[in-house]
Design a protein around this motif. Structure first.
Motif, PDB file in Angstrom:
ATOM      1  N   ASN A   4      55.652 -11.358 -15.071  1.00 24.22           N
ATOM      2  CA  ASN A   4      56.099 -10.271 -14.209  1.00 24.22           C
ATOM      3  C   ASN A   4      56.262 -10.759 -12.766  1.00 24.22           C
ATOM      4  OD1 ASN A   4      56.122  -7.918 -12.504  1.00 24.22           O
ATOM      5  ND2 ASN A   4      55.475  -6.754 -14.321  1.00 24.22           N
ATOM      6  N   ALA A   5      57.513 -10.798 -12.296  1.00 22.35           N
ATOM      7  CA  ALA A   5      57.811 -11.296 -10.953  1.00 22.35           C
ATOM      8  C   ALA A   5      57.228 -10.388  -9.864  1.00 22.35           C
ATOM      9  CB  ALA A   5      59.320 -11.431 -10.773  1.00 22.35           C
ATOM     10  N   ILE A   6      57.144  -9.104 -10.127  1.00 24.66           N
ATOM     11  CA  ILE A   6      56.550  -8.194  -9.137  1.00 24.66           C
ATOM     12  C   ILE A   6      55.064  -8.486  -8.996  1.00 24.66           C
ATOM     13  CG2 ILE A   6      56.033  -5.786  -8.567  1.00 24.66           C
ATOM     14  CD1 ILE A   6      58.723  -5.044  -9.886  1.00 24.66           C
ATOM     15  N   HIS A   7      54.385  -8.696 -10.110  1.00 30.81           N
ATOM     16  CA  HIS A   7      52.955  -9.036 -10.054  1.00 30.81           C
ATOM     17  C   HIS A   7      52.718 -10.331  -9.284  1.00 30.81           C
ATOM     18  CE1 HIS A   7      51.937  -6.556 -13.930  1.00 30.81           C
ATOM     19  NE2 HIS A   7      52.453  -5.822 -12.954  1.00 30.81           N
ATOM     20  N   LYS A   8      53.664 -11.259  -9.382  1.00 30.76           N
ATOM     21  CA  LYS A   8      53.514 -12.535  -8.676  1.00 30.76           C
ATOM     22  C   LYS A   8      53.580 -12.373  -7.151  1.00 30.76           C
ATOM     23  CE  LYS A   8      54.882 -15.858 -12.144  1.00 30.76           C
ATOM     24  NZ  LYS A   8      55.773 -16.980 -12.446  1.00 30.76           N
ATOM     25  N   LEU A   9      54.000 -11.207  -6.696  1.00 29.64           N
ATOM     26  CA  LEU A   9      54.011 -10.940  -5.255  1.00 29.64           C
ATOM     27  C   LEU A   9      52.632 -10.499  -4.751  1.00 29.64           C
ATOM     28  CD1 LEU A   9      57.403  -9.028  -4.851  1.00 29.64           C
ATOM     29  CD2 LEU A   9      56.894 -11.390  -4.211  1.00 29.64           C
ATOM     30  N   ALA A  10      51.696 -10.264  -5.654  1.00 29.30           N
ATOM     31  CA  ALA A  10      50.371  -9.769  -5.257  1.00 29.30           C
ATOM     32  C   ALA A  10      49.693 -10.642  -4.199  1.00 29.30           C
ATOM     33  CB  ALA A  10      49.473  -9.607  -6.481  1.00 29.30           C
ATOM     34  N   PRO A  11      49.704 -11.971  -4.322  1.00 27.89           N
ATOM     35  CA  PRO A  11      49.067 -12.779  -3.270  1.00 27.89           C
ATOM     36  C   PRO A  11      49.703 -12.565  -1.891  1.00 27.89           C
ATOM     37  CG  PRO A  11      49.437 -14.127  -5.220  1.00 27.89           C
ATOM     38  CD  PRO A  11      50.152 -12.819  -5.445  1.00 27.89           C
ATOM     39  N   ALA A  12      51.014 -12.424  -1.850  1.00 29.74           N
ATOM     40  CA  ALA A  12      51.682 -12.187  -0.567  1.00 29.74           C
ATOM     41  C   ALA A  12      51.292 -10.822  -0.013  1.00 29.74           C
ATOM     42  CB  ALA A  12      53.197 -12.290  -0.728  1.00 29.74           C
ATOM     43  N   LEU A  13      51.230  -9.811  -0.864  1.00 32.02           N
ATOM     44  CA  LEU A  13      50.846  -8.471  -0.415  1.00 32.02           C
ATOM     45  C   LEU A  13      49.390  -8.438   0.058  1.00 32.02           C
ATOM     46  CD1 LEU A  13      52.702  -6.408  -3.150  1.00 32.02           C
ATOM     47  CD2 LEU A  13      53.269  -6.530  -0.704  1.00 32.02           C
ATOM     48  N   GLY A  42      62.688  -5.179  -7.481  1.00 33.30           N
ATOM     49  CA  GLY A  42      62.594  -5.991  -8.687  1.00 33.30           C
ATOM     50  C   GLY A  42      62.764  -5.119  -9.914  1.00 33.30           C
ATOM     51  N   GLY A  43      63.133  -5.751 -10.996  1.00 28.36           N
ATOM     52  CA  GLY A  43      63.284  -5.034 -12.253  1.00 28.36           C
ATOM     53  C   GLY A  43      64.668  -4.458 -12.441  1.00 28.36           C
ATOM     54  N   VAL A  44      64.974  -4.210 -13.734  1.00 31.71           N
ATOM     55  CA  VAL A  44      66.282  -3.659 -14.080  1.00 31.71           C
ATOM     56  C   VAL A  44      66.159  -2.392 -14.922  1.00 31.71           C
ATOM     57  CG1 VAL A  44      67.513  -5.854 -13.897  1.00 31.71           C
ATOM     58  CG2 VAL A  44      66.485  -5.192 -16.083  1.00 31.71           C
ATOM     59  N   ALA A  45      64.982  -2.180 -15.516  1.00 32.68           N
ATOM     60  CA  ALA A  45      64.783  -0.999 -16.364  1.00 32.68           C
ATOM     61  C   ALA A  45      63.287  -0.756 -16.536  1.00 32.68           C
ATOM     62  CB  ALA A  45      65.446  -1.194 -17.719  1.00 32.68           C
ATOM     63  N   GLY A  46      62.962   0.459 -16.933  1.00 36.98           N
ATOM     64  CA  GLY A  46      61.562   0.828 -17.089  1.00 36.98           C
ATOM     65  C   GLY A  46      60.868   0.183 -18.269  1.00 36.98           C
ATOM     66  N   ASN A  47      61.604  -0.457 -19.165  1.00 36.49           N
ATOM     67  CA  ASN A  47      60.996  -1.093 -20.333  1.00 36.49           C
ATOM     68  C   ASN A  47      61.233  -2.597 -20.385  1.00 36.49           C
ATOM     69  OD1 ASN A  47      63.717  -0.958 -20.852  1.00 36.49           O
ATOM     70  ND2 ASN A  47      63.483  -0.391 -23.016  1.00 36.49           N
ATOM     71  N   VAL A  48      61.559  -3.194 -19.213  1.00 37.37           N
ATOM     72  CA  VAL A  48      61.842  -4.634 -19.151  1.00 37.37           C
ATOM     73  C   VAL A  48      60.942  -5.263 -18.087  1.00 37.37           C
ATOM     74  CG1 VAL A  48      63.598  -6.393 -18.666  1.00 37.37           C
ATOM     75  CG2 VAL A  48      64.256  -4.263 -19.813  1.00 37.37           C
ATOM     76  N   ILE A  49      60.245  -6.329 -18.477  1.00 41.19           N
ATOM     77  CA  ILE A  49      59.407  -7.052 -17.510  1.00 41.19           C
ATOM     78  C   ILE A  49      60.333  -7.717 -16.494  1.00 41.19           C
ATOM     79  CG2 ILE A  49      57.725  -8.915 -17.185  1.00 41.19           C
ATOM     80  CD1 ILE A  49      56.641  -6.537 -18.775  1.00 41.19           C
TER      81      ILE A  49
END
Length: 170
Positions: A4-13, A42-49
């Motif tokens: 999950n690319a959004i989760h990978k932003l956690a350290p920056a946040l 980020g993301g393209v749909a509610g059911n896609v990582i």
């Protein structure tokens, strides 16, 4: 199954949440810098990582830094991330060392304070032309839901400017 690319932003946040803004003294005024997340995409749909995510930052830096210095400062804070600058503007030093600016501040009876946020004064500053921000309202309410200016403040500014321009007394 993906990462999950959004989760990978956690350290920056987390780094942003712990960031302590510097207060930088420029020409006798204290500028409090700020570095904030203002957008995550980020993301393209509610059911896609999501396989891609972008974190947009806003760095309000003191006018003692150039855009290049500010960019390098942010790059050093987030060395493991790709940094793309999408919008940048040089700041404007207060210019209070210029006699004309000093005379204006005295004439209109104002107290010189740092300006947070960019204005067209920076364009004049870049050309070496003394300029100041002067006007009614509370600049701390800029872009807020309750941003407003009282009519009496507008009239007081008009009187002060008219007095300065005509050489009258304030």
């Amino acid at each position: 199954m993906g990462e999950n690319a959004i989760h990978k932003l956690a350290p920056a946040l987390e780094r942003l949440a712990a960031f302590e803004a510097e207060t930088v003294r420029v020409d006798g005024l204290d500028y409090r810098e700020g570095l904030n997340a203002v957008f995550v995409h980020g993301g393209v749909a509610g059911n896609v990582i999501p396989d891609d995510a972008v974190l947009t930052l806003n760095y309000r830096f003191a006018p003692s830094r150039s855009v290049a210095e500010a960019t390098e400062y942010v790059r050093a804070l987030f060395p493991e991330y790709e940094l793309t600058v999408t919008d940048a503007s040089e700041g404007a030093r207060p210019g209070l060392d210029d006699p004309l600016a000093q005379e204006f501040v005295r004439a209109v009876g104002a107290e010189a304070r740092p300006k947070y946020g960019w204005t067209d004064v920076a364009r004049f500053s870049a050309l070496g032309i003394p300029a100041v921000n002067f006007g009614p309202g509370d600049p701390l309410l800029a872009h807020a839901d309750d941003e407003r200016v009282a009519c009496d403040e507008i009239l007081a500014c008009e009187r002060a400017l008219r007095s300065w321009l005509t050489g009258g007394s304030h």
